[in-house]
Motif scaffolding. Sequence first.
Motif, short mmCIF file in Angstrom:
data_model
loop_
_atom_site.label_atom_id
_atom_site.label_comp_id
_atom_site.label_asym_id
_atom_site.label_seq_id
_atom_site.Cartn_x
_atom_site.Cartn_y
_atom_site.Cartn_z
N GLY A 45 0.83 -1.20 0.00
CA GLY A 45 0.00 0.00 0.00
C GLY A 45 0.87 1.25 0.00
O GLY A 45 2.01 1.25 -0.46
N LYS A 46 0.31 2.33 0.53
CA LYS A 46 1.04 3.60 0.53
C LYS A 46 1.98 3.74 1.72
O LYS A 46 3.02 4.38 1.62
CB LYS A 46 0.05 4.76 0.52
N SER A 47 1.62 3.17 2.86
CA SER A 47 2.42 3.45 4.06
C SER A 47 2.77 2.22 4.88
O SER A 47 3.25 2.34 5.99
CB SER A 47 1.66 4.44 4.94
N GLY A 48 2.56 1.03 4.34
CA GLY A 48 2.88 -0.19 5.07
C GLY A 48 4.05 -0.93 4.46
O GLY A 48 4.51 -0.60 3.36
N ALA A 49 4.51 -1.94 5.17
CA ALA A 49 5.63 -2.74 4.68
C ALA A 49 5.59 -4.12 5.32
O ALA A 49 5.11 -4.28 6.44
CB ALA A 49 6.96 -2.06 4.98
N VAL A 99 7.85 -13.59 0.11
CA VAL A 99 7.01 -12.58 -0.55
C VAL A 99 7.34 -12.58 -2.04
O VAL A 99 8.48 -12.33 -2.44
CB VAL A 99 7.24 -11.19 0.06
N ARG A 100 6.32 -12.85 -2.87
CA ARG A 100 6.53 -12.92 -4.32
C ARG A 100 5.93 -11.73 -5.06
O ARG A 100 6.54 -11.21 -5.98
CB ARG A 100 5.92 -14.21 -4.89
N LYS A 101 4.71 -11.32 -4.71
CA LYS A 101 4.04 -10.27 -5.46
C LYS A 101 3.11 -9.50 -4.54
O LYS A 101 2.41 -10.09 -3.72
CB LYS A 101 3.25 -10.89 -6.61
N VAL A 102 3.08 -8.18 -4.70
CA VAL A 102 2.20 -7.32 -3.91
C VAL A 102 1.36 -6.49 -4.88
O VAL A 102 1.89 -5.82 -5.77
CB VAL A 102 3.00 -6.39 -2.98
N VAL A 103 0.04 -6.55 -4.70
CA VAL A 103 -0.88 -5.73 -5.47
C VAL A 103 -1.79 -5.04 -4.46
O VAL A 103 -2.67 -5.67 -3.87
CB VAL A 103 -1.71 -6.58 -6.46
N GLY A 104 -1.57 -3.74 -4.26
CA GLY A 104 -2.34 -3.00 -3.27
C GLY A 104 -2.11 -3.55 -1.88
O GLY A 104 -1.01 -3.50 -1.36
N HIS A 105 -3.16 -4.10 -1.28
CA HIS A 105 -3.05 -4.71 0.05
C HIS A 105 -3.21 -6.22 -0.01
O HIS A 105 -3.57 -6.86 0.98
CB HIS A 105 -4.09 -4.11 0.99
N GLU A 132 -5.93 -3.35 6.43
CA GLU A 132 -5.91 -4.82 6.36
C GLU A 132 -5.09 -5.27 5.17
O GLU A 132 -5.19 -4.71 4.08
CB GLU A 132 -7.33 -5.35 6.23
N VAL A 133 -4.28 -6.31 5.37
CA VAL A 133 -3.50 -6.92 4.31
C VAL A 133 -3.89 -8.40 4.27
O VAL A 133 -3.94 -9.06 5.29
CB VAL A 133 -1.98 -6.79 4.58
#
Length: 141
Positions: A45-49, A99-105, A132-133
Motif C-alpha cells: 500500500g502507501k504506508s505499510g511494509a 514474498v513474491r508479489k504485492v498488489v495493493g493490500h 488490512e493486508v
Amino acid sequence: MQNPKATKILLWVLAFLCLGQALYIFASRDGQPDPDRIVSVTRVGKSGAIYEVLYDAGGATVPHVYRYFVMDFQTNDEAALQKSKNAAPFLVTNSAGAVRKVVGHSVKLHTQNKIYEFRNTAYFKVDGQLNEVTFDLDAVF
C-alpha cells in the motif's frame, strides 16, 4: 512404626519445593528470541511494509527461522527490529524470500519449507487508521 506427623510435614515440604520449582521454570522460560536482522522490506500500500526478519538464536542445531511482519513503514532497520519485538508475525517459516508479489493490500507468498505459523490476514495502523493486508500462500514441501 512410622510417625504420621513427620510424614505429613515431609509431604508439605516436598509439595512446596515442587511448586517453587514450577514457578521458577515458568518465570525463567524465554519468550520469543530477539531478532537478528532484517532480511528484506517489501512495501504494501502507501504506508505499510512487510518485514522479513531472521532469527538465528538456535545455533548449529536449529535451522534459521524467518518471521514475517506487517507494520507501518519504518525509516530504519533498527526501529523496525524494535517494533517487531512487540508485533505478531503473520508467517513463521524456515524459508527465506516468501514474498513474491504485492498488489495493493494483497500479497502472494510462496514457501518451500516448513511453516510453523500462518495467518491469512494482518493489520497495521497508520495515523489511527487500520489497514488490512490479505495473503495468498502457495506452500510446497
